[in-house]
Design a protein around this motif. Structure first.
Motif, PDB file in Angstrom:
ATOM      1  N   LYS A   1       6.411  -1.746  -3.404  1.00  0.00           N
ATOM      2  CA  LYS A   1       5.601  -2.730  -4.017  1.00  0.00           C
ATOM      3  C   LYS A   1       4.808  -3.633  -2.854  1.00  0.00           C
ATOM      4  O   LYS A   1       3.784  -4.134  -3.334  1.00  0.00           O
ATOM      5  CB  LYS A   1       6.439  -3.720  -4.853  1.00  0.00           C
ATOM      6  CG  LYS A   1       6.930  -2.897  -5.960  1.00  0.00           C
ATOM      7  CD  LYS A   1       7.796  -4.095  -6.757  1.00  0.00           C
ATOM      8  CE  LYS A   1       8.387  -3.266  -7.983  1.00  0.00           C
ATOM      9  NZ  LYS A   1       9.304  -4.041  -8.812  1.00  0.00           N
ATOM     10  N   GLU A   2       5.308  -3.982  -1.741  1.00  0.00           N
ATOM     11  CA  GLU A   2       4.681  -4.775  -0.866  1.00  0.00           C
ATOM     12  C   GLU A   2       3.482  -4.009  -0.158  1.00  0.00           C
ATOM     13  O   GLU A   2       2.381  -4.564  -0.188  1.00  0.00           O
ATOM     14  CB  GLU A   2       5.708  -4.912   0.514  1.00  0.00           C
ATOM     15  CG  GLU A   2       5.255  -5.902   1.546  1.00  0.00           C
ATOM     16  CD  GLU A   2       6.328  -6.418   2.478  1.00  0.00           C
ATOM     17  OE1 GLU A   2       6.017  -6.295   3.565  1.00  0.00           O
ATOM     18  OE2 GLU A   2       7.525  -6.411   2.159  1.00  0.00           O
ATOM     19  N   SER A   3       3.506  -2.686  -0.154  1.00  0.00           N
ATOM     20  CA  SER A   3       2.553  -2.005   0.542  1.00  0.00           C
ATOM     21  C   SER A   3       1.502  -2.046  -0.564  1.00  0.00           C
ATOM     22  O   SER A   3       0.104  -2.021  -0.144  1.00  0.00           O
ATOM     23  CB  SER A   3       2.893  -0.410   0.809  1.00  0.00           C
ATOM     24  OG  SER A   3       3.750  -0.509   1.932  1.00  0.00           O
ATOM     25  N   LYS A   4       1.734  -1.814  -1.895  1.00  0.00           N
ATOM     26  CA  LYS A   4       0.763  -1.800  -2.931  1.00  0.00           C
ATOM     27  C   LYS A   4      -0.022  -2.918  -2.740  1.00  0.00           C
ATOM     28  O   LYS A   4      -1.045  -3.220  -3.053  1.00  0.00           O
ATOM     29  CB  LYS A   4       1.393  -1.490  -4.370  1.00  0.00           C
ATOM     30  CG  LYS A   4       1.597   0.107  -4.598  1.00  0.00           C
ATOM     31  CD  LYS A   4       2.145   0.067  -5.926  1.00  0.00           C
ATOM     32  CE  LYS A   4       2.651   1.493  -6.336  1.00  0.00           C
ATOM     33  NZ  LYS A   4       1.354   2.429  -6.495  1.00  0.00           N
ATOM     34  N   ALA A   5       0.683  -4.109  -2.604  1.00  0.00           N
ATOM     35  CA  ALA A   5       0.108  -5.349  -2.761  1.00  0.00           C
ATOM     36  C   ALA A   5      -0.719  -5.598  -1.491  1.00  0.00           C
ATOM     37  O   ALA A   5      -2.023  -6.282  -1.592  1.00  0.00           O
ATOM     38  CB  ALA A   5       1.162  -6.593  -2.661  1.00  0.00           C
ATOM     39  N   VAL A   6      -0.355  -5.238  -0.530  1.00  0.00           N
ATOM     40  CA  VAL A   6      -1.188  -5.127   0.691  1.00  0.00           C
ATOM     41  C   VAL A   6      -2.814  -4.488   0.854  1.00  0.00           C
ATOM     42  O   VAL A   6      -3.740  -4.710   0.918  1.00  0.00           O
ATOM     43  CB  VAL A   6      -0.472  -4.769   2.128  1.00  0.00           C
ATOM     44  CG1 VAL A   6      -1.507  -4.857   3.153  1.00  0.00           C
ATOM     45  CG2 VAL A   6       0.635  -5.865   2.312  1.00  0.00           C
ATOM     46  N   TYR A   7      -2.398  -3.216   0.075  1.00  0.00           N
ATOM     47  CA  TYR A   7      -3.601  -2.150   0.021  1.00  0.00           C
ATOM     48  C   TYR A   7      -4.633  -2.750  -1.346  1.00  0.00           C
ATOM     49  O   TYR A   7      -5.714  -2.772  -1.168  1.00  0.00           O
ATOM     50  CB  TYR A   7      -3.128  -0.879  -0.445  1.00  0.00           C
ATOM     51  CG  TYR A   7      -2.621  -0.287   0.824  1.00  0.00           C
ATOM     52  CD1 TYR A   7      -3.213  -0.154   2.155  1.00  0.00           C
ATOM     53  CD2 TYR A   7      -1.290   0.500   0.704  1.00  0.00           C
ATOM     54  CE1 TYR A   7      -2.832   0.621   3.023  1.00  0.00           C
ATOM     55  CE2 TYR A   7      -0.674   1.198   1.753  1.00  0.00           C
ATOM     56  CZ  TYR A   7      -1.578   1.374   3.077  1.00  0.00           C
ATOM     57  OH  TYR A   7      -1.081   1.916   3.957  1.00  0.00           O
ATOM     58  N   SER A   8      -3.723  -3.375  -2.206  1.00  0.00           N
ATOM     59  CA  SER A   8      -4.730  -4.011  -3.396  1.00  0.00           C
ATOM     60  C   SER A   8      -5.472  -5.297  -2.931  1.00  0.00           C
ATOM     61  O   SER A   8      -6.637  -5.193  -3.107  1.00  0.00           O
ATOM     62  CB  SER A   8      -3.915  -4.278  -4.551  1.00  0.00           C
ATOM     63  OG  SER A   8      -3.060  -3.053  -5.065  1.00  0.00           O
ATOM     64  N   GLU A   9      -4.903  -6.194  -2.018  1.00  0.00           N
ATOM     65  CA  GLU A   9      -5.556  -7.138  -1.494  1.00  0.00           C
ATOM     66  C   GLU A   9      -6.594  -6.769  -0.637  1.00  0.00           C
ATOM     67  O   GLU A   9      -7.740  -7.211  -0.570  1.00  0.00           O
ATOM     68  CB  GLU A   9      -4.852  -8.144  -0.651  1.00  0.00           C
ATOM     69  CG  GLU A   9      -5.363  -9.359  -0.487  1.00  0.00           C
ATOM     70  CD  GLU A   9      -5.647 -10.146  -1.453  1.00  0.00           C
ATOM     71  OE1 GLU A   9      -7.013 -10.974  -1.381  1.00  0.00           O
ATOM     72  OE2 GLU A   9      -5.260 -10.164  -2.547  1.00  0.00           O
ATOM     73  N   ALA A  10      -6.474  -5.812   0.436  1.00  0.00           N
ATOM     74  CA  ALA A  10      -7.649  -5.239   1.170  1.00  0.00           C
ATOM     75  C   ALA A  10      -8.508  -4.539   0.409  1.00  0.00           C
ATOM     76  O   ALA A  10     -10.049  -4.625   0.777  1.00  0.00           O
ATOM     77  CB  ALA A  10      -6.910  -4.393   2.303  1.00  0.00           C
ATOM     78  N   LEU A  11      -8.395  -3.781  -0.506  1.00  0.00           N
ATOM     79  CA  LEU A  11      -9.459  -3.422  -1.673  1.00  0.00           C
ATOM     80  C   LEU A  11      -9.958  -4.205  -2.383  1.00  0.00           C
ATOM     81  O   LEU A  11     -11.338  -4.108  -2.197  1.00  0.00           O
ATOM     82  CB  LEU A  11      -8.585  -2.414  -2.721  1.00  0.00           C
ATOM     83  CG  LEU A  11      -9.358  -1.510  -3.589  1.00  0.00           C
ATOM     84  CD1 LEU A  11     -10.308  -0.581  -2.778  1.00  0.00           C
ATOM     85  CD2 LEU A  11      -8.721  -0.895  -4.578  1.00  0.00           C
ATOM     86  N   LYS A  12      -9.507  -5.385  -2.766  1.00  0.00           N
ATOM     87  CA  LYS A  12     -10.243  -6.628  -3.283  1.00  0.00           C
ATOM     88  C   LYS A  12     -11.381  -7.001  -2.174  1.00  0.00           C
ATOM     89  O   LYS A  12     -12.616  -7.367  -2.730  1.00  0.00           O
ATOM     90  CB  LYS A  12      -9.546  -7.639  -3.824  1.00  0.00           C
ATOM     91  CG  LYS A  12      -8.600  -7.574  -5.023  1.00  0.00           C
ATOM     92  CD  LYS A  12      -7.767  -8.626  -5.462  1.00  0.00           C
ATOM     93  CE  LYS A  12      -6.910  -7.903  -6.390  1.00  0.00           C
ATOM     94  NZ  LYS A  12      -6.111  -9.056  -6.862  1.00  0.00           N
ATOM     95  N   THR A  13     -10.955  -7.239  -1.097  1.00  0.00           N
ATOM     96  CA  THR A  13     -11.898  -7.786  -0.016  1.00  0.00           C
ATOM     97  C   THR A  13     -12.932  -6.767   0.185  1.00  0.00           C
ATOM     98  O   THR A  13     -14.061  -7.109   0.357  1.00  0.00           O
ATOM     99  CB  THR A  13     -10.881  -8.124   1.320  1.00  0.00           C
ATOM    100  OG1 THR A  13      -9.972  -8.997   0.906  1.00  0.00           O
ATOM    101  CG2 THR A  13     -11.859  -8.863   2.475  1.00  0.00           C
TER     102      THR A  13
END
Length: 68
Positions: free
Chosen positions: A31-43
């Motif tokens: 879940k933590e990795s998904k959140a990091v990738y999702s945030e990077a994707l938004k940026t």
């Protein structure tokens, strides 16, 4: 290489990064990795939109670069 072609090349690279981040986000188990990738994707998505606007500006200022 013209400025317009360099900006378009950068845009293509950013879109490739965006696709990779999307893939990593989907395939990630943590879940933590998904959140990091999702945030990077938004940026990255916001940066892509900004660069796309810049390309349109360049094309409107220099019509010879349109579609190249």
């Amino acid at each position: 290489m013209t400025v317009a072609s360099q900006v378009k090349q950068t845009l293509n690279g950013l879109k490739s990064i965006e696709a990779s981040l999307r893939t990593y986000s989907i395939k990630s188990q943590s879940k933590e990795s998904k959140a990091v990738y999702s945030e990077a994707l938004k940026t990255t998505n916001q940066i892509v939109k900004d660069v796309e606007k810049r390309v349109k500006t360049l094309e409107s200022q220099e019509p010879q670069y349109k579609g190249k």
